[in-house]
Design an enzyme around this catalytic site. Structure first.
Site, PDB file in Angstrom:
ATOM      1  N   ARG A 364      -2.827 -31.224  -2.886  1.00  0.00           N
ATOM      2  CA  ARG A 364      -4.111 -30.983  -2.656  1.00  0.00           C
ATOM      3  C   ARG A 364      -4.262 -30.300  -1.044  1.00  0.00           C
ATOM      4  NH1 ARG A 364      -5.939 -35.633  -5.667  1.00  0.00           N
ATOM      5  NH2 ARG A 364      -6.211 -34.766  -7.639  1.00  0.00           N
ATOM      6  N   VAL A 365      -2.947 -30.268  -0.479  1.00  0.00           N
ATOM      7  CA  VAL A 365      -3.118 -29.684   0.817  1.00  0.00           C
ATOM      8  C   VAL A 365      -2.272 -28.322   0.644  1.00  0.00           C
ATOM      9  CG1 VAL A 365      -1.648 -30.021   3.120  1.00  0.00           C
ATOM     10  CG2 VAL A 365      -2.833 -31.899   2.017  1.00  0.00           C
TER      11      VAL A 365
END
Length: 497
Positions: A364-365
């Site tokens: 999710r980064v």
């Protein structure tokens, strides 16, 4: 008659000599003890997570504060504790001794050395349970943690301060990914903490031996709570591990922590909770099992400069049953973390190792945690892998396929081969970038899929020996000039073979 009077006189004397056993607010009494759990009467002023001392010197931890009794877990051996023993409150919340010398050591769940190399020298007391840093003290995750594993650094990047879950069935290479990541931190200015929860002692010894052999113990601490330890130690080990990590983060350092694995941690906590008579919920886990892991993983973060600027990157490991990621503990930890690396049994048995399922794995980064050159080149990799997986089943009918589909399948086969990597052989990020660039440029299209890795090894040898300046440039930046240099280097290599 005389005998009766004598008896009454004797009884009065005994009553006069009797001194009641006074249990103050500072002391209590063991009512019962079983399976590492003590039920204690008295101690009305005890605090949650306070350390209690038994009359034989053993320590306990107050967990259940009920109206009439206290439920405590006994830390270490409970065989010497019996009913009626006096218990004293210490007034101290559970803490461990941590110092700089803990790096390179193997310690137990209470941070006591177990490697026979002496004590830890100068130490500081740090709380085992602590509130996670607040939002205002954090900053965005935008610096990479290079794992040295092509499939991860290219498609599922991990950043400093991120929590990236490693999930899959047993024997699919979860620990291998974590250990390779630790090995790759050599020279990356990163301290590492490996927490073994419920692992066999022989496995922990093998891991320590491998880390020593590779020179990785110079920056690593191993917290060992083996399968033979009692559940209390398995329950405490991850919190002790993150307390050690926080000690270094407070000094402005970057730390990588591996929890191997949190499934066993949840099972140990379930055992403790059931023995403490806490009401069982789904799959007999207590209602606060989500909080068990959320308060642990929330402590991983990247602090801003006003708060020291250090970071903790967490790699929790979860074991699934027959690939079921919808189980109670897997879904809990997936919802707490910032992405997951999903390892698939079928891929593992096909010889694709690491057996990463690119479709179910996510970070999710994302690109924020990649260096510029990797971000520019790896973008299409996940897409081409997904297309290949979609079309793979049709490859047996390749005579009926159109040229475009055949091209996608052939490229997919070569990308799959390129992303294969042996255990304990992490790869430098600049070499990864060149491999991916070469694949995107069609450099491997002319060779058979099974020859891709051999050609890649030869290419890396060529670059490492004669193009060191180019590799240094790739690590720092990306430009048309660097791209042209790589193309020239690939032509030179092609001419030399």
């Amino acid at each position: 008659m005389a005998k009766t009077e004598e008896f009454i006189k004797s009884l009065k004397n005994k009553i006069g000599e009797f001194e009641p056993k006074v249990i103050s607010s500072e002391t209590g009494e063991v009512v019962s003890v079983f399976d590492g759990i003590a039920k204690i009467g008295g101690l009305p002023n005890v605090m949650a997570s306070e350390i209690l001392e038994f009359s034989n010197g053993a320590l306990g931890l107050a967990l259940n504060l009920e109206e009439d009794y206290i439920g405590a877990i006994i830390l270490g051996d409970f065989k010497g504790i019996k009913e009626g023993d006096v218990v004293t409150k210490t007034g101290e919340i559970l803490s461990v001794e941590v110092g700089d010398a803990i790096v390179g050591r193997v310690v137990d769940a209470l941070a006591k050395p177990v490697d026979g190399k002496g004590d830890l020298g100068k130490t500081t007391k740090v709380l085992v349970e602590k509130i996670a840093p607040g939002v205002m003290s954090r900053e965005p995750v935008n610096q990479p943690v290079q794992t040295g594993i092509k499939a991860i650094d290219a498609m599922i990047p991990v950043g400093r301060g991120q929590r990236e879950l490693i999930i899959g069935d047993r024997q699919t290479g979860k620990t291998a990914i974590a250990i390779d990541t630790i090995l790759n931190q050599k020279g990356q200015n990163m301290k590492c903490v490996y927490v073994a929860i419920g692992q066999k002692q022989s496995k922990i010894a093998r891991i320590v031996s491998k880390l020593e052999e590779a020179g990785a113990m110079e920056y690593t601490t191993v917290v060992a709570a083996s399968a033979s330890d009692n559940p209390a130690m398995l329950y405490l080990a991850p919190y002790t591990g993150v307390s050690i990590a926080e000690y270094f983060m407070a000094k402005g350092e970057d730390v990588l922590i591996v929890y191997d694995d949190l499934s066993k941690h949840a099972v140990a906590y379930r055992e403790i909770s059931l023995l403490l008579r806490r009401p069982p919920g789904r799959e007999a886990y207590p209602g606060d099992v989500f909080y068990l892991h959320s308060r642990l993983l929330e402590r991983a973060c990247r602090r801003n400069k006003n708060h020291g600027g250090g970071s903790i990157t967490a790699l929790p490991i979860i074991e699934t049953q027959a690939g079921d990621v919808s189980g109670y503990i897997p879904t809990n930890v997936i919802s707490i973390t910032d992405g997951q690396i999903f390892l698939e049994t079928d891929l593992f048995y096909k010889g694709i190792r690491p057996a990463i399922n690119a479709g179910l794995s996510v970070s999710r980064v994302g690109g924020s945690a990649q260096i510029k050159s990797m971000k520019k080149n790896a973008g299409t990799l996940k897409l081409s892998m997904a297309q290949y997986r979609e079309l793979e089943s049709f490859s047996q009918f390749d005579s009926d396929l159109d040229p475009e589909t055949k091209k996608v399948i052939e490229r997919g086969k070569r990308v799959t081969e390129l992303l294969k990597q042996d255990q304990f052989s992490p790869m430098h990020v600049s070499l990864q970038v060149v491999s991916i660039f070469a694949m995107n440029a069609g450099f491997f299209d002319e060779v058979k899929p099974e020859e891709v890795r051999t050609l890649e090894k030869d290419l890396h040898k060529f670059l490492s020996s004669s193009k060191k300046n180019l590799l240094a440039k790739i690590e720092k930046d990306w430009s048309d000039e660097i791209k042209a240099e790589i193309e020239t280097a690939l032509k030179e290599f092609k001419m030399s073979i």
